[in-house]
Design a protein around this motif. Structure first.
Motif, PDB file in Angstrom:
ATOM      1  N   ASN A 115       0.865  -1.172   0.000  1.00  0.00           N
ATOM      2  CA  ASN A 115       0.000   0.000   0.000  1.00  0.00           C
ATOM      3  C   ASN A 115       0.918   1.244   0.000  1.00  0.00           C
ATOM      4  O   ASN A 115       1.785   1.384   0.859  1.00  0.00           O
ATOM      5  N   HIS A 116       0.687   2.119  -0.987  1.00  0.00           N
ATOM      6  CA  HIS A 116       1.533   3.311  -1.146  1.00  0.00           C
ATOM      7  C   HIS A 116       1.604   4.145   0.142  1.00  0.00           C
ATOM      8  O   HIS A 116       2.660   4.676   0.500  1.00  0.00           O
ATOM      9  N   LEU A 117       0.477   4.251   0.836  1.00  0.00           N
ATOM     10  CA  LEU A 117       0.433   5.068   2.057  1.00  0.00           C
ATOM     11  C   LEU A 117       1.287   4.430   3.151  1.00  0.00           C
ATOM     12  O   LEU A 117       1.928   5.123   3.946  1.00  0.00           O
ATOM     13  N   GLY A 119       3.948   2.833   2.544  1.00  0.00           N
ATOM     14  CA  GLY A 119       5.310   3.225   2.157  1.00  0.00           C
ATOM     15  C   GLY A 119       5.672   4.562   2.786  1.00  0.00           C
ATOM     16  O   GLY A 119       6.704   4.703   3.445  1.00  0.00           O
ATOM     17  N   HIS A 120       4.795   5.579   2.619  1.00  0.00           N
ATOM     18  CA  HIS A 120       5.066   6.897   3.225  1.00  0.00           C
ATOM     19  C   HIS A 120       5.159   6.779   4.750  1.00  0.00           C
ATOM     20  O   HIS A 120       5.979   7.436   5.382  1.00  0.00           O
ATOM     21  N   LEU A 121       4.294   5.954   5.317  1.00  0.00           N
ATOM     22  CA  LEU A 121       4.232   5.825   6.789  1.00  0.00           C
ATOM     23  C   LEU A 121       5.521   5.242   7.363  1.00  0.00           C
ATOM     24  O   LEU A 121       5.969   5.620   8.449  1.00  0.00           O
ATOM     25  N   ALA A 139       0.810  13.809   4.609  1.00  0.00           N
ATOM     26  CA  ALA A 139       0.312  14.913   3.779  1.00  0.00           C
ATOM     27  C   ALA A 139       0.925  14.795   2.393  1.00  0.00           C
ATOM     28  O   ALA A 139       2.128  15.014   2.213  1.00  0.00           O
ATOM     29  N   SER A 140       0.099  14.408   1.426  1.00  0.00           N
ATOM     30  CA  SER A 140       0.628  14.192   0.073  1.00  0.00           C
ATOM     31  C   SER A 140      -0.314  14.824  -0.943  1.00  0.00           C
ATOM     32  O   SER A 140      -1.174  15.631  -0.589  1.00  0.00           O
ATOM     33  N   GLY A 141      -0.146  14.428  -2.209  1.00  0.00           N
ATOM     34  CA  GLY A 141      -1.020  14.981  -3.248  1.00  0.00           C
ATOM     35  C   GLY A 141      -2.420  14.405  -3.168  1.00  0.00           C
ATOM     36  O   GLY A 141      -3.381  15.019  -3.623  1.00  0.00           O
ATOM     37  N   THR A 308       8.799  12.926  -1.095  1.00  0.00           N
ATOM     38  CA  THR A 308       8.001  12.751  -2.315  1.00  0.00           C
ATOM     39  C   THR A 308       8.107  11.291  -2.765  1.00  0.00           C
ATOM     40  O   THR A 308       8.931  10.526  -2.249  1.00  0.00           O
ATOM     41  N   ASP A 309       7.279  10.939  -3.752  1.00  0.00           N
ATOM     42  CA  ASP A 309       7.187   9.526  -4.136  1.00  0.00           C
ATOM     43  C   ASP A 309       8.535   8.939  -4.545  1.00  0.00           C
ATOM     44  O   ASP A 309       9.304   9.560  -5.275  1.00  0.00           O
ATOM     45  N   ASN A 310       8.779   7.749  -4.064  1.00  0.00           N
ATOM     46  CA  ASN A 310      10.028   7.047  -4.371  1.00  0.00           C
ATOM     47  C   ASN A 310       9.798   5.563  -4.142  1.00  0.00           C
ATOM     48  O   ASN A 310       8.806   5.172  -3.518  1.00  0.00           O
TER      49      ASN A 310
HETATM   50 ZN    ZN Z   1       2.879   9.494  -2.373  1.00  0.00          ZN
END
Ligand code: ZN
Ligand code: KG4
Length: 342
Positions: A115-117, A119-121, A139-141, A308-310
Motif C-alpha cells: 500500500n503506497h500510504l 510506504g510513506h508511513l 500529507a501528500s497529493g 516525495t514519491d520514491n
Molecule cells: Zn505518495
C-alpha cells in the motif's frame, strides 16, 4: 556461515513518477531511481492518468536497469520484489504491479503487494532509529490524515481531510497563480519573499472539535482573492503564496494539537512523524516542529528526497513485511485502499 543481507527491489508507479529502488537489510538504500514525468504533465497543470500509465510502461525498464547498475547488484541477488498495488491512478498501478509480478515469477521470488500510504508511513524508519507507536501526519497529493501507527499493519485514522488534500491545494493555488506543476515547491520558494500576514484567508473547520480538515474553501477563497489582484506583479504572487502557506501551517498546527490529544489516549511515546510530498516543505515542518516542542513532542520527517514519491519506501515496506511474514495477501490493484484495511 552468515546469511547474506536480504535485498528488496521496490517499484512505485501510482502517480507521475516512475520509481525503482533497491534496499538491503537493515536499512541501506543501494539505489533510488526516480524518472519524473513533470515535463509531460506540465502543459495540463496536473497529472493526466493515461499519459502517466503510458509513460510508466516506457520508463520502467530503464529505471530497473539504472537501479541495478547503481546498486552493483544483479537480479539474482534480489530476495523479493515489492510493488505499489494501490491506492493511486489505476493504470499506472497496474503497469508497475504487473512489471514487478512478472519479475518475481521469472526469478521464482516472493512478490509483495504494498500500500503506497504504508510506504510513506514507514519511510522514516529508513533514516531514523525509531519504534512504534508514533503519530503520523501523512500529507501528500492525494491524502491528508493523522494516523496512530501502533505497529506494522496496525494503523488507525484519527482524522483526515473531508475534501482536498494539502498537496492538491498547493497544486491548485499554483495553477491559479500560473506557476506551473507541481505547485508545492514553487509556492514554498516564492513565499520566502512574501508577507504571510498580507491577506487574511479562511481556515475551514478550524474550530471543529476534532482533527478533520477541509481545504477546498481555502482554495476557493484564494481564487476569489486573486481575481481582484494583479497577478503579473511578482510581489503580489509572493504575498499570496506566503499568506496561503501560512494559513495551511495554522490549520495543520491546530489540528496536530487535537490529534495529539487523541493519540495520547493510546500512547505515551511522544513522537510525531510528518511524511508524504508536503513534508518536503521546510517552512511547514519548522512551524509544526515548534508547536510539537511546546507540547513536549519530538517531530521528525524524512529527508526531502524521501518525502516525495520514491521506490525506496516501497522496498523498505516490503522488507518489513517479509521479515514479519506478512506477505500472503491476495494481490489486487486498487485505486482506493485505506490504511485501516491492511
Ligand atoms: Zn505518495
Ligand atoms: O507524496 P507525493 O509525492 O505524491 C502523492 O502520493 O500524492 O506528494 C506530491 C504532492 C504534490 O501535491 C506536491 O505539490 C506536494 O506533494 N509537494 C509540496 C512540496 N513538495 C511537494 N507541497 C508543499 N511544499 C513542498 N515543498
Amino acid at each position: 556461515m552468515n546469511k547474506p543481507n536480504k535485498c528488496i527491489l521496490g517499484i512505485e508507479s501510482s502517480c507521475d513518477d516512475t520509481c525503482v529502488a533497491i534496499v538491503s537489510e537493515p536499512n541501506h538504500i543501494l539505489s533510488n531511481i526516480v524518472i519524473s514525468q513533470d515535463q509531460e504533465h506540465k502543459p495540463f497543470s496536473g497529472v493526466v492518468p493515461e499519459i502517466a500509465a503510458r509513460s510508466h510502461m516506457q520508463n520502467l525498464k530503464n529505471a530497473l536497469t539504472s537501479a541495478l547498475d547503481e546498486s552493483g547488484k544483479s537480479l539474482s541477488d534480489i530476495s523479493a520484489i515489492a510493488a505499489t498495488t494501490g491506492p493511486g491512478l489505476i493504470g499506472g498501478v497496474i503497469v508497475g504491479a504487473m512489471f514487478g509480478r512478472s519479475i518475481a515469477s521469472v526469478l521464482g521470488k516472493p512478490f509483495i503487494s504494498i500500500n503506497h500510504l504504508e510506504g510513506h508511513l514507514l519511510t522514516i524508519k529508513l533514516t531514523h532509529n525509531i519504534n512504534y507507536p508514533y503519530l503520523l501526519l501523512l500529507a501528500s497529493g492525494g491524502h491528508c490524515q493523522f494516523i496512530n501507527a501502533q505497529g506494522l499493519g496496525k494503523y488507525s485514522i484519527l482524522g483526515q481531510t473531508i475534501d482536498d488534500s494539502v498537496g492538491e491545494s498547493f497544486d491548485k493555488v499554483a495553477k491559479m497563480l500560473k506557476l506551473g506543476f507541481p505547485g508545492g515547491p514553487k509556492i514554498e520558494q516564492l513565499a520566502k519573499s512574501g508577507d504571510p500576514l498580507k491577506f487574511n484567508l479562511p481556515k475551514p473547520l478550524i474550530n471543529s472539535n476534532d482533527c478533520n480538515m477541509s481545504f477546498s474553501g481555502l482554495k476557493t477563497a484564494v481564487n476569489l482573492l486573486i481575481q481582484k489582484l494583479d497577478i503579473t506583479d511578482v510581489n503580489i504572487i509572493n504575498d499570496v503564496s506566503a499568506s496561503f502557506q501560512y494559513t495551511i501551517a495554522s490549520v495543520l498546527t491546530s489540528k496536530m494539537r487535537y490529534a495529539i490529544k487523541l493519540y495520547e489516549q493510546y500512547s505515551n511515546n511522544k513522537l510525531v512523524v510528518v511524511s508524504g510530498g508536503v513534508a518536503a516543505n521546510q517552512y511547514l515542518i519548522n512551524i509544526l516542529k515548534e508547536e510539537a516542542d511546546k507540547l513536549g513532542y519530538s517531530l521528525i520527517s524524512p529527508p526531502i528526497k524521501l518525502c516525495t514519491d520514491n521506490a525506496a519506501m516501497i522496498a523498505y515496506a516490503g522488507l518489513e513485511r517479509l521479515n514479519e511474514s506478512m506477505i500472503d495477501r491476495v494481490f489486487c490493484p486498487k485505486a482506493r485502499w485505506s490504511l485501516e484495511e491492511l
